[in-house]
Structures are given as C-alpha cells and as structure tokens.
Design a protein around this motif. Structure first.
Motif, short mmCIF file in Angstrom:
data_model
loop_
_atom_site.label_atom_id
_atom_site.label_comp_id
_atom_site.label_asym_id
_atom_site.label_seq_id
_atom_site.Cartn_x
_atom_site.Cartn_y
_atom_site.Cartn_z
N GLN A 36 0.84 -1.20 0.00
CA GLN A 36 0.00 0.00 0.00
C GLN A 36 0.88 1.26 0.00
O GLN A 36 0.61 2.24 -0.68
CB GLN A 36 -0.83 -0.05 1.28
N TRP A 37 1.99 1.18 0.76
CA TRP A 37 2.92 2.33 0.86
C TRP A 37 3.50 2.66 -0.52
O TRP A 37 3.58 3.82 -0.91
CB TRP A 37 4.03 2.00 1.86
N PHE A 38 3.86 1.60 -1.28
CA PHE A 38 4.43 1.85 -2.61
C PHE A 38 3.40 2.49 -3.54
O PHE A 38 3.74 3.29 -4.39
CB PHE A 38 4.95 0.54 -3.23
N GLN A 39 2.13 2.12 -3.34
CA GLN A 39 1.09 2.60 -4.28
C GLN A 39 0.59 3.99 -3.92
O GLN A 39 0.08 4.70 -4.77
CB GLN A 39 -0.09 1.63 -4.29
N ARG A 40 0.73 4.38 -2.64
CA ARG A 40 0.16 5.66 -2.20
C ARG A 40 1.20 6.79 -2.29
O ARG A 40 2.37 6.58 -1.94
CB ARG A 40 -0.34 5.53 -0.76
N SER A 87 2.49 9.28 -0.54
CA SER A 87 2.49 9.84 0.82
C SER A 87 3.89 10.37 1.12
O SER A 87 4.68 9.69 1.76
CB SER A 87 2.12 8.75 1.82
N GLU A 88 4.14 11.55 0.64
CA GLU A 88 5.45 12.20 0.77
C GLU A 88 6.00 12.09 2.20
O GLU A 88 5.37 12.55 3.15
CB GLU A 88 5.27 13.68 0.40
N GLY A 89 7.15 11.47 2.35
CA GLY A 89 7.85 11.53 3.64
C GLY A 89 7.36 10.57 4.72
O GLY A 89 8.01 10.44 5.74
N GLU A 90 6.20 9.90 4.50
CA GLU A 90 5.69 9.05 5.60
C GLU A 90 6.10 7.60 5.39
O GLU A 90 5.72 6.96 4.40
CB GLU A 90 4.16 9.12 5.65
N PHE A 117 6.00 2.37 8.58
CA PHE A 117 5.76 2.21 10.03
C PHE A 117 4.74 3.25 10.49
O PHE A 117 3.80 2.94 11.22
CB PHE A 117 7.08 2.36 10.82
N ALA A 118 4.93 4.51 10.05
CA ALA A 118 4.02 5.58 10.47
C ALA A 118 2.64 5.37 9.85
O ALA A 118 1.62 5.66 10.47
CB ALA A 118 4.59 6.94 10.08
N MET A 119 2.61 4.83 8.62
CA MET A 119 1.32 4.55 7.98
C MET A 119 0.55 3.51 8.81
O MET A 119 -0.66 3.62 9.00
CB MET A 119 1.59 4.00 6.57
N ALA A 120 1.27 2.54 9.36
CA ALA A 120 0.61 1.49 10.15
C ALA A 120 0.25 1.95 11.55
O ALA A 120 -0.77 1.55 12.09
CB ALA A 120 1.52 0.26 10.23
N HIS A 121 1.11 2.79 12.16
CA HIS A 121 0.94 3.07 13.59
C HIS A 121 0.66 4.54 13.91
O HIS A 121 0.49 4.89 15.08
CB HIS A 121 2.19 2.61 14.36
N GLY A 122 0.68 5.39 12.89
CA GLY A 122 0.36 6.81 13.11
C GLY A 122 1.48 7.59 13.78
O GLY A 122 1.27 8.73 14.19
#
Ligand SMILES: C[S@@+](CC[C@H](N)C(=O)[O-])C[C@H]1O[C@@H](n2cnc3c(N)ncnc32)[C@H](O)[C@@H]1O
Ligand SMILES: COc1cc(-c2oc3cc(O)cc(O)c3c(=O)c2O)cc(OC)c1O
Length: 374
Positions: free
Chosen positions: A148-152, A154-157, A160-165
C-alpha cells in the motif's frame, strides 16, 4: 509480445522451471522462517540446548521446555525446518534400546539437534532481543503496509508511520513495552559488538582521552570502551526517556540527556554506532556537523575524529553479508525512510558536513568502522 514470452518459456528447461518454482516458494513463505525463529527464541530453545551441553535429542529437549502436551508432537517440525535453514545442527543418531527394555525391538532412528555459530548467538546474553525486535508485531504490521505504501503518494511518511500513526522513536516515548524491547535489542547488539571492536580494532581508541557516544542508548558500548581503555573518559548522549533512570556502572561513564541535532558535548572523539542509518542524508549532514563542532572544541587542533559503526553496503563483498545489508536497508526504509549506504553515498555526506578525509575498515561483518577526520 506473447510470442516472445512463449519463446522465452521454451528456452527454459523443465528442470530450470521446477527449480525456479521451488525458489519462489522459498521466498514467498520466507516469513515462516522469521516466525519459526521468533518461536524458537520465545520457547527458550537455544538456552535449553545450551543447558543440555549444546545438543539434545527431541525427548531430552522436550523434557526441559514448558510446552503443552497437545503441542509436543509438533516440536520436531519446527526443529527440522530451523535445522534445514541453518539455525541448528541436526545429526542422525540411532537409539539402541537399553538391556531388558523392548528386547528384540529394532533400534529407532532419532535426531540430535545442536547449537551452531548462528544459534549460539541466541543463547542468553546474545542477540535474541534483536531477533524479537526484528520480528515484533509492530515491525511486522509495518511490513504488511509495504504494498500500500508503494502505491500511495504519501510524501515523507514511512510504512511504520502509515501502520501506527507515529515514528518508531515516538512509539518508544510512550509504549514502555516497545521501549524496553528496543533498548534491550540495542544493548544486546552493543554488548557483542563492543567485544569485537575491542578485540579487532582497539587501535581506534589510541590517543583518545574523551569520547561521547552519541545516541549511545543505555551505555553498553561506552561502558565496554571505558573498561577496556581506562584512559578514555566516556559520556553517553541520548534522548531523555532513554537515559532517564539509567545508572552508570562505571566511574568514567556519565549520561547526558539531549538532542544530537541541537548540541553534542565536546570530546576528542565522537562515536555514532548504528545511528546514522536511521536518518536521511540531510539529517546525517546536520548530525555530523554538530559532531565536527564537538571535536573542534574538545580535541587539540585537528586531532579529533568521529568514529562511525554502520554498514557500508557491498563491503565486505560476501553474498550473505550483502543479503543482510539489503534486508536492513529495506527495514530502514520501512521504519524511517532512511537507508543503509554505499561508500559513495557516505563520502558525499562526509564532505557536505565539512570533513576532509575518512578511512573505512570492513571488519565487523555486515558493518564497518569508519574513522572520519576534520
Ligand atoms: C538505533 S539506536 C542505536 C543505539 C546504540 N548506538 C547502539 O548501537 O546500540 C539509535 C539511538 O539514537 C537515539 N536517538 C534518536 N534520536 C536522537 C536524538 N535526536 N538525539 C540523541 N539521541 C537520539 C535513540 O534513542 C537510540 O538510542
Ligand atoms: C544496532 O542497530 C540496529 C540494529 C537493528 C536490528 O538488528 C538486528 C540484529 C540481529 O542480529 C538480528 C535482527 O533481526 C536485527 C534487526 O531486525 C534489527 O532491526 C535495527 C536498527 O534500526 C532499526 C538498528 O539501529
């Protein structure tokens, strides 16, 4: 295109195709290796084998483990897999029935499992805490977000932060269990690394009278240096929640709470062990600039140095070391959007931070010692 593909397929022999599929299974189910290793550490198998003198049959191993009866028949499967993967040794043995016991019965084949250099590292006092951190739920949940991270966009995030905020460092600030896991992991890595640094590259500390271990955690490395080189006064700089409550176990090691981005206390030498791989190139330049200012103030003119312990990807050039380095690189990307660096990447950072020359010694397995001079 379809014609080209079918021609390529025909050029691959049946044996190659079948070998390729086996290779794919090895990779796609590779997560089971990680979890089997995690299970072995949680069950205390390396310690149990150590207590048995380094090797044991399954019945002997079972007698020392607290496994529920319903799970005892499955231990052989875990041990077989981990032995195939090179974590334990497996030696076939033949159990001859004792006199009077099952006379006439055929001798039963059995296996003795033993410690090898890999699993010896997992006996208490070794690097089991690193394995538990690397295979912890927080890290695994982050890895599940990678597609999901590769597809989105999301500059700079990082994942780990995507999963845990939040970042791993923010998580250690309030999740005391995770903080303890990370501190234990880092401490265990430093304990074994310190021994090697002292043994293999003690000359690095010749002429050093004061050293600050920046991001030095609970002071394991600094304490080992102070013990091995009594002429070196050591201090440890780390974040307040890391150093708070740490009690120095050596009279020449002291602790300071602070932010290395803001200030590094003056010393002859600054040590950065496994710190820079957590940061972007821009942040590394900032940290190293503060370190250069610290040695400019602390050492006699031009005599100070910065000692970095980190990977130099591709050095040394063994394939297993390279695999470990690129796996750690993926982990850095997932946790921090940082990376493991090749020499040219390091060189650019060093020059931007105002250093004039450096020396790399690839003497610590997947890591090197880099000495950096103003
Ligand atoms: C990957 S750990 C390495 C710890 C230790 N050097 C070792 O090798 O075991 C990175 C360390 O940097 C510390 N750290 C992170 N941000 C920091 C900052 N801004 N100032 C000082 N230390 C920091 C962390 O708390 C952590 O202890
Ligand atoms: C010491 O600095 C870091 C280590 C790790 C790290 O280290 C190990 C070591 C090991 O023997 C087995 C492992 O599985 C691992 C890890 O998974 C792991 O993460 C990570 C760091 O940053 C995240 C370090 O700074």
């Amino acid at each position: 295109m379809a014609e080209e593909e079918s021609r390529a397929k025909m050029a691959t022999s049946s044996a190659e195709l079948l070998q390729a599929e086996a290779e794919l299974v090895r990779h796609s189910l590779g997560y089971l290796k990680s979890m089997a290793l995690h299970s072995a550490v949680k069950l205390g198998i390396p310690d149990a084998l150590h207590r048995c003198g380094g090797a044991a049959s399954l019945p002997d191993l079972l007698s020392t483990l607290a496994l529920p009866c319903s799970k005892r028949p499955y231990l052989s499967r875990l041990m077989k897999m981990l032995a195939v993967e090179g974590i334990f040794t497996a030696v076939a043995a033949v159990d001859v029935p004792a006199a009077g016991e099952g006379e006439g019965a055929a001798a039963a084949p059995s296996v003795r499992y033993g410690l090898n250099p890999v699993s010896r590292l997992l006996v208490s006092g070794g690097v089991s805490p690193c394995v538990l951190m690397g295979t912890s739920p927080l890290f695994l949940e982050a890895s599940l977000r990678l597609p999901q991270w590769f597809q989105r966009d999301s500059e700079g995030e990082p994942a780990f932060a995507m999963a845990h905020g939040e970042s791993p460092y923010a998580a250690t600030g309030h999740d005391m269990e995770f903080n303890a896991l990370v501190n234990e992991a880092m401490g265990s890595d430093s304990r074994y690394m310190a021994e090697l640094v002292v043994r293999e590259c003690g000359e690095v500390f010749t002429g050093v009278t004061s050293l600050v271990d920046v991001g030095g955690g609970n002071g394991t490395m600094a304490t080992a240096i102070a013990k091995a080189f009594p002429h070196v006064r050591c201090s440890v700089l780390d974040l307040p929640h890391v150093v708070q409550g740490v009690v120095s176990t050596h009279e020449s090691v002291e602790f300071a709470a602070g932010d290395m981005m803001e200030y590094v206390p003056p010393a002859d030498a600054v040590l950065l062990k496994c710190v820079l791989h957590n940061w972007s190139d821009e942040d590394c330049v900032k940290i190293l600039t503060k370190c250069r200012e610290a040695i400019a103030q602390g050492a006699k003119a031009g005599a100070g140095k910065v000692i970095i312990i980190d990977a130099v990807v591709g050095s040394p050039s063994h394939s297993q070391v390279l695999e470990a380095q690129v796996l750690m690189d993926m982990q850095m990307m997932m946790l921090f959007m940082s990376k493991e660096r090749e020499e040219l990447n390091w060189q650019k950072i060093f020059m931007e931070a105002g250093f004039s020359h450096y020396k790399i010694q690839p003497v610590l397995g997947m890591r090197s010692i880099i000495q950096l001079y103003p």
